[in-house]
Design a protein around this motif. Structure first.
Motif, PDB file in Angstrom:
ATOM      1  N   GLU A 204       0.847  -1.195   0.000  1.00 30.04           N
ATOM      2  CA  GLU A 204       0.000   0.000   0.000  1.00 30.04           C
ATOM      3  C   GLU A 204       0.881   1.243   0.000  1.00 30.04           C
ATOM      4  O   GLU A 204       1.901   1.314   0.699  1.00 30.04           O
ATOM      5  CB  GLU A 204      -0.917   0.001   1.223  1.00 30.04           C
ATOM      6  N   VAL A 206       1.955   4.708   1.190  1.00 28.28           N
ATOM      7  CA  VAL A 206       1.787   5.323   2.506  1.00 28.28           C
ATOM      8  C   VAL A 206       2.131   6.811   2.523  1.00 28.28           C
ATOM      9  O   VAL A 206       1.852   7.491   3.508  1.00 28.28           O
ATOM     10  CB  VAL A 206       2.614   4.574   3.571  1.00 28.28           C
ATOM     11  N   GLY A 207       2.740   7.342   1.467  1.00 28.31           N
ATOM     12  CA  GLY A 207       3.037   8.765   1.447  1.00 28.31           C
ATOM     13  C   GLY A 207       4.351   9.085   0.759  1.00 28.31           C
ATOM     14  O   GLY A 207       4.988   8.227   0.127  1.00 28.31           O
ATOM     15  N   TYR A 237       1.618   6.742   8.903  1.00 26.84           N
ATOM     16  CA  TYR A 237       0.431   6.384   8.119  1.00 26.84           C
ATOM     17  C   TYR A 237      -0.395   5.294   8.817  1.00 26.84           C
ATOM     18  O   TYR A 237      -1.621   5.410   8.923  1.00 26.84           O
ATOM     19  CB  TYR A 237       0.874   5.902   6.739  1.00 26.84           C
ATOM     20  N   VAL A 238       0.271   4.254   9.295  1.00 29.96           N
ATOM     21  CA  VAL A 238      -0.435   3.131   9.915  1.00 29.96           C
ATOM     22  C   VAL A 238      -0.785   3.427  11.373  1.00 29.96           C
ATOM     23  O   VAL A 238      -1.783   2.932  11.892  1.00 29.96           O
ATOM     24  CB  VAL A 238       0.393   1.836   9.800  1.00 29.96           C
ATOM     25  N   SER A 283      -7.606  -1.039   3.669  1.00 28.97           N
ATOM     26  CA  SER A 283      -6.449  -0.184   3.878  1.00 28.97           C
ATOM     27  C   SER A 283      -5.937  -0.301   5.308  1.00 28.97           C
ATOM     28  O   SER A 283      -6.709  -0.519   6.246  1.00 28.97           O
ATOM     29  CB  SER A 283      -6.824   1.276   3.597  1.00 28.97           C
ATOM     30  N   LYS A 285      -4.367   2.257   6.700  1.00 19.91           N
ATOM     31  CA  LYS A 285      -4.222   3.627   7.197  1.00 19.91           C
ATOM     32  C   LYS A 285      -4.875   3.753   8.562  1.00 19.91           C
ATOM     33  O   LYS A 285      -6.065   3.479   8.743  1.00 19.91           O
ATOM     34  CB  LYS A 285      -4.852   4.614   6.220  1.00 19.91           C
ATOM     35  N   GLY A 286      -4.069   4.178   9.557  1.00 23.41           N
ATOM     36  CA  GLY A 286      -4.569   4.372  10.912  1.00 23.41           C
ATOM     37  C   GLY A 286      -4.977   3.103  11.621  1.00 23.41           C
ATOM     38  O   GLY A 286      -5.625   3.166  12.678  1.00 23.41           O
TER      39      GLY A 286
END
Length: 297
Positions: A204, A206-207, A237-238, A283, A285-286
């Protein structure tokens, strides 16, 4: 006698014409012509598109803007001006061109609504031709194009519609979940293929990590700061700690600009998490530490 009369009539006609040309009485035959306009330097417009592919040098003859609602391959998001004079356009790697790229970088991200590297986009900077520069053109043009992928096999997409605000919200151009293709024997990641996050996947986006100034990486040791930077982006990100255990939670895929783009000041490194031992849906994310546990084997 007839010949002499003919000559006299011709001379008389010529004299009459000359008197008529000087009818204002000042005897100057040139001051009554309208003054020609001063030649102006060509400057392209922002907010328009080009049907042709990007070229790093733009001539007036090749400049054919179209409405962005029409099929096109390039969109101009900003036109700036170099603050200094010079005999020729700035060369690659020069302070002037790096400054132009930095301005285009910021302007383009503002134009599309997020860091343009978070999408399938490419930013390029175009300059006037040599003759154009000699005529007084001092502009630089910030051009953005949609790509089929941000991997090595990228090609430019012919699209309709402006890219303005395209990354402000959910967009098919946004980078997201990926499926990694590794080398023979399960080596490092060779290619990343975009997939729907609802399907099983192992990577994924992530930035973006802004790399500091320095030479282009050529040795293994040169890559260490890039991986460390992307791990920091991954942790944020995670939502996991950026500590020594992070390398045991996830692998990292680093995609940096090419050497030519690096030379003109592109320091944006695309970062991806990579789960070499499993796949997930949705995802990360977070998602926090529970979704990215420390691997013990």
């Amino acid at each position: 006698m007839r010949r002499s009369l003919t000559v006299l009539l011709a001379l008389a006609s010529t004299a009459a014409l000359l008197v008529g040309c000087a009818a204002d009485g000042d005897g100057d035959l040139t001051d009554d012509w309208p003054t020609l306009p001063v030649a102006a330097a060509f400057t392209p417009a922002a907010g328009v598109c080009q049907a042709a592919d990007f070229t790093d040098v733009v001539t007036l003859a090749a400049y054919q803007p179209v409405d962005c609602a029409a099929p096109h391959r390039v969109e101009t998001v900003h036109v700036g001006a170099f603050p200094v004079e010079g005999a020729t356009p700035p060369a690659g790697g020069s302070t002037q061109l790096r400054g132009a790229f930095a301005e285009c970088d910021a302007r383009t991200s503002g134009y599309v609504g997020a860091d343009w590297r978070a999408g399938r986009l490419r930013l390029s900077v175009a300059l006037p031709s040599g003759p154009g520069w000699s005529a007084g053109s001092r502009w630089y043009r910030c051009d953005v194009s949609e790509l089929t992928t941000v991997e090595a096999a990228a090609t430019v997409v012919t699209r309709t519609g402006s890219l303005r605000d395209v990354l402000k919200g959910p967009s098919p151009l946004r980078l997201g979940c990926q499926q990694a293709r590794t080398g023979r024997g399960g080596g490092g990641v060779q290619t990343l293929l975009p997939v729907d996050c609802a399907s099983r996947h192992d990577a994924e986006f992530v930035g973006v990590w802004p790399a500091p100034e320095g030479g282009y990486p050529t040795r293994d040791a040169d890559w260490a700061p890039l991986y460390a930077g992307c791990r920091t982006v991954l942790g944020r990100y995670v939502g996991v700690p950026d500590d020594n255990d992070l390398r045991y939670r996830s692998g990292v895929v680093v995609r940096l600009p090419g050497a030519g783009r690096w030379r003109v000041g592109d320091r944006g490194v695309r970062c991806y998490l990579w789960l070499s031992d499993r796949t997930v849906t949705g995802s990360l994310k977070g998602a926090g530490p529970a979704a990215l546990p420390v691997r013990t084997s």
